[in-house]
Scaffold this motif. Structure first.
Motif, PDB file in Angstrom:
ATOM      1  N   GLU A 158       0.580   0.777   7.395  1.00 29.36           N
ATOM      2  CA  GLU A 158       1.153  -0.537   7.066  1.00 29.36           C
ATOM      3  C   GLU A 158       2.378  -0.463   6.152  1.00 29.36           C
ATOM      4  OE1 GLU A 158      -3.151  -2.838   7.452  1.00 29.36           O
ATOM      5  OE2 GLU A 158      -2.475  -2.133   5.519  1.00 29.36           O
ATOM      6  N   ILE A 159       2.299   0.418   5.159  1.00 27.25           N
ATOM      7  CA  ILE A 159       3.466   0.602   4.273  1.00 27.25           C
ATOM      8  C   ILE A 159       3.633   2.098   4.031  1.00 27.25           C
ATOM      9  CG2 ILE A 159       3.180  -1.625   3.080  1.00 27.25           C
ATOM     10  CD1 ILE A 159       2.137   0.013   0.655  1.00 27.25           C
ATOM     11  N   ASP A 160       4.730   2.494   3.413  1.00 22.65           N
ATOM     12  CA  ASP A 160       4.879   3.912   3.059  1.00 22.65           C
ATOM     13  C   ASP A 160       5.243   4.031   1.580  1.00 22.65           C
ATOM     14  OD1 ASP A 160       4.806   6.621   3.293  1.00 22.65           O
ATOM     15  OD2 ASP A 160       6.198   6.740   4.970  1.00 22.65           O
ATOM     16  N   THR A 161       5.036   5.244   1.063  1.00 17.90           N
ATOM     17  CA  THR A 161       5.230   5.457  -0.379  1.00 17.90           C
ATOM     18  C   THR A 161       6.172   6.623  -0.639  1.00 17.90           C
ATOM     19  OG1 THR A 161       3.354   6.960  -0.436  1.00 17.90           O
ATOM     20  CG2 THR A 161       2.890   4.662  -0.944  1.00 17.90           C
ATOM     21  N   PHE A 162       6.688   6.679  -1.865  1.00 15.91           N
ATOM     22  CA  PHE A 162       7.493   7.829  -2.323  1.00 15.91           C
ATOM     23  C   PHE A 162       7.089   8.153  -3.753  1.00 15.91           C
ATOM     24  CE2 PHE A 162      10.243   5.460  -5.191  1.00 15.91           C
ATOM     25  CZ  PHE A 162      10.244   4.184  -4.657  1.00 15.91           C
ATOM     26  N   ASP A 163       7.221   9.428  -4.100  1.00 17.50           N
ATOM     27  CA  ASP A 163       6.907   9.795  -5.478  1.00 17.50           C
ATOM     28  C   ASP A 163       8.069  10.505  -6.179  1.00 17.50           C
ATOM     29  OD1 ASP A 163       6.800  12.142  -4.128  1.00 17.50           O
ATOM     30  OD2 ASP A 163       4.683  12.560  -4.510  1.00 17.50           O
ATOM     31  N   SER A 164       9.182  10.686  -5.446  1.00 21.82           N
ATOM     32  CA  SER A 164      10.359  11.311  -6.073  1.00 21.82           C
ATOM     33  C   SER A 164      11.619  10.774  -5.383  1.00 21.82           C
ATOM     34  CB  SER A 164      10.298  12.827  -5.894  1.00 21.82           C
ATOM     35  OG  SER A 164      10.395  13.138  -4.521  1.00 21.82           O
ATOM     36  N   LYS A 165      12.749  11.043  -6.004  1.00 27.60           N
ATOM     37  CA  LYS A 165      14.028  10.586  -5.446  1.00 27.60           C
ATOM     38  C   LYS A 165      14.244  11.201  -4.071  1.00 27.60           C
ATOM     39  CE  LYS A 165      16.486  12.185  -8.923  1.00 27.60           C
ATOM     40  NZ  LYS A 165      17.557  12.533  -9.855  1.00 27.60           N
ATOM     41  N   ASP A 171      -3.596   2.587  -1.996  1.00 25.91           N
ATOM     42  CA  ASP A 171      -4.337   2.581  -0.720  1.00 25.91           C
ATOM     43  C   ASP A 171      -5.332   1.423  -0.649  1.00 25.91           C
ATOM     44  OD1 ASP A 171      -5.591   3.775  -2.803  1.00 25.91           O
ATOM     45  OD2 ASP A 171      -6.667   5.262  -1.615  1.00 25.91           O
ATOM     46  N   GLU A 172      -5.616   0.799  -1.792  1.00 29.98           N
ATOM     47  CA  GLU A 172      -6.474  -0.394  -1.762  1.00 29.98           C
ATOM     48  C   GLU A 172      -5.679  -1.600  -1.257  1.00 29.98           C
ATOM     49  OE1 GLU A 172      -8.960  -1.062  -5.325  1.00 29.98           O
ATOM     50  OE2 GLU A 172      -8.299   0.929  -5.940  1.00 29.98           O
TER      51      GLU A 172
END
Lengths: 549, 403
Positions: free
Chosen positions: B273-280, B266-267
């Motif tokens: 602006e972007i996206d994230t994933f933490d698993s398949k 997040d910094e």
């Protein structure tokens, strides 16, 4: 999630020599309907690795406990991380580490990886270090049993200008203290290497009470003492618990600055110094400005009482615990350095079992370190040398002690006796010296009011004021508190001739309870079993309890 | 301000970050900045000549600030020489991959610094502050002019540019493939192989979704390609996730990033602006979503582009950093040393030892031989250095000349 039962795996101190362990236990106890306590160091010594592990599993399963607190002794690699992994699955695992600034890299983090929450008593920066490796941590700072610390009464009672309690050999302390003396400051020092020497907990509280200014220095380490600690971590300054203890006594704190101290107290509560010149200047200022000093110490007292009393703090800690979902998968990643330290440390247990002739447990230890046989060679050699030396010294002292106990016979066998001290020393004394069974021991006195009315090995425990009703001869059954008990008995107007001290100058160690780990097994659980059954072998007792189920 | 930059000069921008940092400083002080490739300097002169050359530049150019832009896991410098440099000038250092090399290397060198710059998350700074070392998080900085937003047709659905030898990365990609998505992969151990900088920029521009992963290196061994010895990193560091600069590079090309979560993400960018994933499973869900929602994806890419240009431009950021320095505020440095660092240092220098040996520079070989304490050495890495230098200096030069 509701956690009404907890298992605490830690070290038990049945005295106040290190009050912080008991303070944490008190805090946990206050938040649970019931707690179970196991002294891991004693229990591994008494039951061996598998016996200890089986005991823990049995307690957890029988009592259906889903919250475990592990309060580790500083830098202690006694326990198998894979065993901790096993008991931590599907349970909430909270861990406390002292001196992690010193042992984080080589020991603590390998246990921490299995924790759902780590409580840090010192440098808050570790919260972020742990966050980086996916471990939840909070820093409530050091917590104490505030009822054990009495606030100072009035400034008139403060007869010491400046005091310092602690080791004076570390860091720049000696230099600072000499500088103050050279500049005419009346400073009293207590602790190892000081003029006044080591003092009891009660005396420490008294010193904090009677000092106008209490000094505190931040901990800096000499990591070269340990072969495995990194020298570079000597750069770390430890945020000590001492200012909190002083504040809980209502004392005024002047402490060496350490980053993070502003999170413990604010500048209106305590003051700090960065150099010896600043220290001198501030001492002179605060000695002249008593009102300001007292005002600040009152604020610090209120702050410490509110934030660092273990019961109040654990109420918040339990809120945090309840808000965290335990990790599903707790994995173990080890490094060579940890395995080396773990194996090397277990040489100690191996040698202890070897000495006791407990072959089965010795083989068990052997299996531990032959699985991955890497050691710190220099430390192994030191352990062995130390053990041999200790063994022979102990043997000589034991002979003398035994002789002295035998000589007691002539004077006291026909008289009614009261033993003073209902702790592990008395258990050991009664077990190891059969002649005591022939004596007429009417009672065991102890100053702990909670023990009054209970029995220890079938003998009633009484309060010291009742001694006159039970016996004529009082044997002080304690090494650590012999002096204090003696003084107490004198205060009760008991004649010297009726008091027997077991320790003379030649005995520099506890010859009964701490002579080996086998006898130093005391913990709440085994202690309770002893109350119920008069057995001698703790290993056998545990096996028997298993058979009973 | 007279500045000396000791860094690696990368000729074809294959790893643009070194040049970005140098350019960022150079653009602010073009007249008074000297840039030296310290690797080349050492290979050409050995230790004595290397140090003499640096001291000469400092003296002749009256250097006020030395900036050492360390290569990850590099142990070329003698720490006591750095201590000397810090007595002559303000010493600023930058460490890449400090999440990996903090314990075995960086913290020792950092003792000599007046200021440490880190492309890590700000939480990582506490590692340095605990040791009373002044450090700031700059995040990764780039020469934004090198990255082009071509506004070309996006003909690749999902792409990944990077090292695919890591098992966990493969698992993520394979999971997408098993679920019917085409993923174009480029880099080490990928189906399309390694690509140069221009090609990489082109791939970012052509991709609807650019993937990024955050986990650290999996295998603890010597890497022949990069010449980095990962075996000196503790295993437990595997838990750490790195804040990689790749999502900034993608944003600088005006493209959309879907990145594995990491502390401090997040910094870099906000969730708009972007996206994230933490698993398949989350990755699959989000890939499906963003391929369908082109407008949202493009709006996010545009926002991240503007943010990256504004916040991660090396010239702009170095202007701020350099203006904030108080060059007279320099502490006396105290160096704490551990055997582990000495072992790593000695081992690393066998690279130079064998280089000089196989280049028949026997004077330098002798010099390097004297530096190395052979009692304190990792022999497995020594063997790697021997084989590697023999290959480069003998086999490749004399036996594969015509290939």
């Amino acid at each position: 999630m509701i956690y009404d039962k907890a298992l605490i795996i830690s070290r038990y101190h049945d005295d106040l020599a290190n009050p912080i362990y008991n303070a944490y236990i008190r805090g946990i106890e206050s938040q649970c309907k019931s707690i179970h306590f196991v002294d891991y160091f004693d229990q591994v010594g008494a039951l061996g690795k598998s016996g200890f592990e089986q005991q823990i599993i049995d307690i957890l399963e029988k009592e259906k406990i889903n919250l475990i607190f592990m309060i580790f002794v500083s830098g202690d690699p006694s326990l198998d991380p894979y065993f901790i992994q096993k008991i931590a699955q599907n349970r909430f695992m909270a861990m406390v580490f002292w001196d992690t600034e010193q042992f984080f890299e080589q020991i603590d983090r390998y246990y921490m990886q299995l924790a759902d929450l780590v409580l840090l008593p010192a440098n808050y920066e570790y919260i972020y270090k742990l966050k980086m490796i996916g471990i939840n941590a909070i820093c409530p700072f050091s917590l104490f049993d505030s009822s054990k610390y009495k606030p100072s009464v009035t400034s008139k009672m403060q007869s010491i200008d400046v005091s310092f309690v602690g080791e004076v050999t570390k860091g720049a302390r000696k230099e600072y203290i000499s500088y103050l003396l050279e500049n005419g400051i009346n400073i009293q020092t207590y602790g190892s290497g000081t003029k006044n020497g080591k003092v009891s907990f009660e005396k420490v509280v008294e010193i904090f009470n009677t000092s106008k200014i209490n000094l505190s220095f931040t901990g800096t380490y000499d990591n070269s003492v340990y072969t495995y600690c990194s020298n570079i971590n000597n750069r770390i300054m430890q945020n000590k618990g001492k200012p909190i203890e002083i504040a809980l006594c209502g004392g005024f704190v002047l402490t060496e600055y350490v980053p993070g101290i502003e999170k413990v107290f604010n500048e209106n509560d305590i003051d700090t110094f960065l150099s010896k010149e600043e220290l001198l200047e501030k001492i002179n200022y605060y000695l002249e400005n008593a009102n300001k000093r007292i005002h600040m110490s009152n604020r610090a007292y209120e702050h410490a009482k509110k934030n660092y009393d273990s019961i109040l703090a654990f109420s918040k800690i339990f809120d945090t615990i309840r808000s965290i979902t335990p990790k599903k998968n707790k994995t173990v990643i080890l490094d060579k350095v940890f395995i080396e330290i773990y194996n090397t440390f277990h040489i100690f247990y191996f040698l202890a079992f070897l000495k006791q002739g407990r072959i089965q447990l010795m083989i068990e230890e052997l299996k531990v370190f032959t699985k991955n046989p890497i050691f710190i060679a220099r430390d192994v050699l030191d352990h062995v040398k130390y053990y041999i030396q200790e063994y022979f010294q102990l043997l000589t002292q034991k002979r003398r002690f035994k002789l002295m106990i035998q000589n007691l016979d002539y004077g006291i066998s026909q008289k009614e006796i009261v033993l003073y001290g209902a702790g592990k020393h008395t258990i050991g004394l009664l077990n190891k010296f059969p002649q005591f069974k022939n004596y007429t021991i009417k009672a065991i006195a102890d100053s702990n009011p909670k023990l009054k009315g209970t029995t220890l090995m079938g003998i009633p425990v009484i309060s010291p004021s009742e001694i006159f009703d039970y016996g004529e001869i009082i044997i002080i059954s304690s090494f650590a508190f012999e002096k204090e008990i003696l003084q107490h008995l004198k205060n009760l107007q008991i004649l010297d001739a009726n008091i027997i001290q077991l320790y003379k100058k030649e005995f520099t160690r506890d010859m009964v309870s701490n002579s080996n780990s086998y006898n130093s097994y005391n913990s709440y659980n085994i202690y309770n079993i002893y109350h119920k059954r008069q057995q001698t072998d703790p290993y056998q007792i545990y096996r028997n309890t298993l058979k009973l189920r | 301000m007279n500045i000396l930059i000791l860094t690696r000069i990368i000729k074809n921008n294959s790893n643009s970050i070194y040049n970005s940092y140098s350019n960022g400083i150079f653009n602010n002080y073009p007249e008074t900045t000297t840039i030296v490739d310290y690797f080349d300097l050492y290979f050409e002169n050995s230790k004595k000549g290397f140090e003499e050359n640096i001291l000469k530049i400092i003296q002749e150019k009256r250097i006020d600030l030395i900036f050492i832009n360390f290569v990850s896991g590099d142990l070329t410098f003698d720490i006591y020489f750095l201590e000397k440099l810090s007595s002559l000038s303000y010493l600023m250092m930058n460490f890449y991959d400090s999440e990996l090399f903090f314990e075995p290397i960086d913290r020792y060198y950092a003792q000599c610094a007046d200021l440490v710059l880190l492309p890590t998350s700000s939480d990582f700074i506490y590692n340095f502050s605990l040791l009373d070392i002044n450090a700031i998080s700059t995040l990764s900085l780039f020469d934004t002019k090198l990255y082009k937003n071509n506004n070309i047709k996006k003909d690749i659905d999902i792409s990944f540019v990077g090292d695919l030898s890591k098992k966990s990365r493969k698992n993520f990609i394979n999971y997408l493939k098993e679920n019917g998505y085409k993923v174009q992969t480029y880099g080490t151990n990928t189906e399309n192989g390694r690509v140069d900088f221009d090609k990489m920029v082109n791939i970012f521009n052509r991709s609807k979704i650019n993937l990024n992963f955050s986990e650290t290196i999996e295998h603890r061994s010597f890497d022949k390609l990069s010449n980095i010895d990962y075996s000196i990193i503790p295993n437990i560091v595997k838990y750490m996730k790195q804040l990689k600069g790749r999502s900034i590079e993608i944003a600088l090309c005006g493209s959309f990033t879907l990145t594995q979560d990491a502390i401090g993400i997040d910094e870099l960018f906000n969730p708009k602006e972007i996206d994230t994933f933490d698993s398949k499973e989350t990755l699959l869900k989000k890939v499906t979503y963003y391929l369908k929602n082109t407008l949202q994806r493009e709006a996010m890419a545009e926002k991240s582009h503007l943010s990256a240009i504004n916040r991660f431009d090396a010239t702009k950021q170095f202007q701020k950093i350099l203006n904030s320095l108080d060059l007279n505020n320099r502490k006396t440095k105290k160096i704490y040393m551990d055997e582990s660092f000495l072992i790593n240092y000695n081992t690393y220098h066998t690279l130079y030892l064998f280089n000089f040996l196989f280049k028949f520079k026997f004077k330098y070989f002798k010099e390097e031989f004297k530096i190395i304490q052979f009692k304190k050495i990792h022999f497995s890495t020594l063997k790697q250095h021997f084989a590697q230098q023999f290959k480069y200096q003998i086999t490749n030069k004399y036996f594969r000349k015509n290939r």
